[in-house]
Design an enzyme around this catalytic site. Structure first.
Site, PDB file in Angstrom:
ATOM      1  N   ASP A 140       0.863  -1.185   0.000  1.00 53.73           N
ATOM      2  CA  ASP A 140       0.000   0.000   0.000  1.00 53.73           C
ATOM      3  C   ASP A 140       0.898   1.233   0.000  1.00 53.73           C
ATOM      4  OD1 ASP A 140      -2.473   1.479   0.300  1.00 53.73           O
ATOM      5  OD2 ASP A 140      -1.820   1.918   2.335  1.00 53.73           O
ATOM      6  N   SER A 141       0.289   2.371  -0.247  1.00 53.92           N
ATOM      7  CA  SER A 141       1.052   3.624  -0.198  1.00 53.92           C
ATOM      8  C   SER A 141       1.476   3.957   1.239  1.00 53.92           C
ATOM      9  CB  SER A 141       0.202   4.752  -0.767  1.00 53.92           C
ATOM     10  OG  SER A 141      -1.038   4.817  -0.092  1.00 53.92           O
TER      11      SER A 141
ATOM     12  N   GLU B 263      -6.477   9.163   9.172  1.00 58.50           N
ATOM     13  CA  GLU B 263      -5.139   9.048   9.779  1.00 58.50           C
ATOM     14  C   GLU B 263      -5.040   9.817  11.091  1.00 58.50           C
ATOM     15  OE1 GLU B 263      -1.711   9.439   7.312  1.00 58.50           O
ATOM     16  OE2 GLU B 263      -2.476   7.975   5.874  1.00 58.50           O
TER      17      GLU B 263
ATOM     18  N   GLY C 133      -2.737   9.035  -3.977  1.00 53.50           N
ATOM     19  CA  GLY C 133      -4.039   9.457  -4.533  1.00 53.50           C
ATOM     20  C   GLY C 133      -4.019  10.771  -5.282  1.00 53.50           C
TER      21      GLY C 133
ATOM     22  N   CYS D 208     -11.361   3.318  -1.252  1.00 49.68           N
ATOM     23  CA  CYS D 208     -10.060   3.788  -0.748  1.00 49.68           C
ATOM     24  C   CYS D 208      -9.775   3.041   0.551  1.00 49.68           C
ATOM     25  CB  CYS D 208     -10.125   5.294  -0.499  1.00 49.68           C
ATOM     26  SG  CYS D 208      -8.667   5.946   0.343  1.00 49.68           S
ATOM     27  N   THR D 209      -8.520   2.695   0.742  1.00 50.78           N
ATOM     28  CA  THR D 209      -8.128   1.911   1.924  1.00 50.78           C
ATOM     29  C   THR D 209      -8.567   2.538   3.247  1.00 50.78           C
ATOM     30  OG1 THR D 209      -6.021   3.099   1.746  1.00 50.78           O
ATOM     31  CG2 THR D 209      -6.074   0.829   0.946  1.00 50.78           C
TER      32      THR D 209
ATOM     33  N   CYS E  52      -3.698  -0.881  -2.129  1.00 51.79           N
ATOM     34  CA  CYS E  52      -4.001   0.518  -2.424  1.00 51.79           C
ATOM     35  C   CYS E  52      -4.922   0.614  -3.651  1.00 51.79           C
ATOM     36  CB  CYS E  52      -2.686   1.234  -2.706  1.00 51.79           C
ATOM     37  SG  CYS E  52      -2.870   2.937  -3.185  1.00 51.79           S
ATOM     38  N   ASN E  53      -6.042   1.288  -3.477  1.00 53.32           N
ATOM     39  CA  ASN E  53      -6.989   1.427  -4.598  1.00 53.32           C
ATOM     40  C   ASN E  53      -6.375   2.222  -5.744  1.00 53.32           C
ATOM     41  OD1 ASN E  53     -10.160   0.785  -3.685  1.00 53.32           O
ATOM     42  ND2 ASN E  53      -8.743   1.094  -2.004  1.00 53.32           N
ATOM     43  N   THR E  54      -5.641   3.293  -5.392  1.00 53.10           N
ATOM     44  CA  THR E  54      -5.060   4.150  -6.422  1.00 53.10           C
ATOM     45  C   THR E  54      -4.052   3.365  -7.259  1.00 53.10           C
ATOM     46  OG1 THR E  54      -5.277   5.979  -4.855  1.00 53.10           O
ATOM     47  CG2 THR E  54      -3.952   6.383  -6.806  1.00 53.10           C
TER      48      THR E  54
HETATM   49  N1  DGL Z   1      -4.075   3.912  -0.263  1.00 51.84           N
HETATM   50  C1  DGL Z   1      -4.738   4.947  -1.048  1.00 51.84           C
HETATM   51  C2  DGL Z   1      -5.945   4.349  -1.779  1.00 51.84           C
HETATM   52  O1  DGL Z   1      -6.515   3.366  -1.370  1.00 51.84           O
HETATM   53  C3  DGL Z   1      -5.169   6.114  -0.167  1.00 51.84           C
HETATM   54  C4  DGL Z   1      -4.015   6.923   0.370  1.00 51.84           C
HETATM   55  C5  DGL Z   1      -3.172   7.565  -0.702  1.00 51.84           C
HETATM   56  O2  DGL Z   1      -3.649   8.506  -1.385  1.00 51.84           O
HETATM   57  O3  DGL Z   1      -2.058   7.109  -0.891  1.00 51.84           O
HETATM   58  O4  DGL Z   1      -6.328   4.860  -2.797  1.00 51.84           O
END
Ligand code: DGL
Length: 279
Positions: free
Chosen positions: A11-12, A154, A44, A190-191, A74-76
């Site tokens: 993940d990010s 967060e 993101g 989004c996570t 991570c969705n992005t």
């Molecule tokens: N992990 C990112 C997502 O799920 C959210 C946080 C980010 O922008 O890195 O899209």
């Protein structure tokens, strides 16, 4: 034995811990290696080209450790990099969170009106919209960026009047679309958003089903491991944490997302920028 290899999850940053929780709950025997690219979070708001490069390096760092499966939590990153990483790593199944989330939303809707909330990058890339329409061309999909929720989650601002007011304001375009075509399903794309689930549910009301892509991804991973006979038969797996920035903040913020215990000393900082993709 391939069964005994860990599952790699990246993940990010900390948000992917919601996906890790879901995998741990559903597959308690699996060993897991979690990589949070905390030096470069957020993804993101970055360009697709940058996110693809980051994802390549994160995947290379994990595959260099011998994993049996890779999950892009991570969705992005999932929105832009699943196929690319699959091509670079033909020997390992690569799972993103978009496809399972899209399928779950189609299963949940009864009127074909679906809304997606996600980061700017995921919305602009149209990843959920494309995945949903691929399976159900009759669906109508509205997507709304809600990057502000990432900071709220967060900071541990998950509930309360102020949070609900912010959620309500951010969801206003989706709820406006609701006037013409009543959405009955909202994808938390989004996570971080599962952390705000209660507040989001209050704002959208109980007529709207919330789809959490973390849970549906874990279910897809489980199904795959069963089909390929790759389940780890041990009773309780171990989790190893890797980050690209100082572990201190990760350990502090993780408590808002992770249901287990993480001690700062257990988190290893690594440099992933020198891993180039295989192939
Ligand atoms: N992990 C990112 C997502 O799920 C959210 C946080 C980010 O922008 O890195 O899209």
């Amino acid at each position: 034995m391939r069964n005994n290899l860990p599952i790699g999850v990246f993940d990010s940053g900390v948000g992917g811990l919601t996906v890790l929780n879901a995998i741990k709950d559903l597959l308690p025997g699996e060993d897991l290696v979690y990589l949070g690219d905390t030096a470069r979070v957020p993804y993101g708001t970055k360009s697709a080209a940058s996110v693809i490069r980051y994802a390549e390096q994160a995947a290379a760092a994990l595959t260099s450790r011998d994993i049996k499966l890779l999950v892009i939590a991570c969705n992005t990153a999932s929105a832009v990099a699943v196929e690319h990483l699959q091509q670079l790593n033909p020997g390992i199944a690569v799972f993103g969170v978009i496809e399972p989330g899209a399928q779950a939303s189609i299963a949940a809707t009864t009127n074909n009106h679906i809304a997606v909330i996600a980061t700017e990058g995921t919305v602009n890339n149209q990843a959920y919209q494309t995945a949903i329409l691929k399976h159900n061309p009759d669906a109508s999909v509205v997507a709304q960026p809600c990057s502000l929720f990432v900071a709220l989650a967060e900071e541990g601002w998950h509930n309360g009047e102020l949070v609900e007011a912010i959620v309500s304001e951010c969801l206003r375009p989706v709820l406006r679309a609701d006037c013409q075509s009543k959405i009955d399903t909202l994808v938390l794309g989004c996570t971080h958003f599962p952390a705000l689930k209660q507040s989001i549910a209050k704002v959208v009301g109980d007529q709207v089903t919330l789809v959490d892509s973390a849970q549906t991804t874990a279910a897809a991973v489980r199904q795959f491991l069963i089909e390929k006979e790759l389940l780890n038969k041990q009773e309780r797996g171990e989790v190893c944490f890797l980050v690209t920035d100082d572990p201190g903040r990760f350990a502090r913020v993780a408590k808002h997302f992770y249901t287990g215990q993480i001690r700062e000393g257990e988190i290893q900082q690594i440099d992933i920028q020198h891993f180039s993709p295989i192939g």
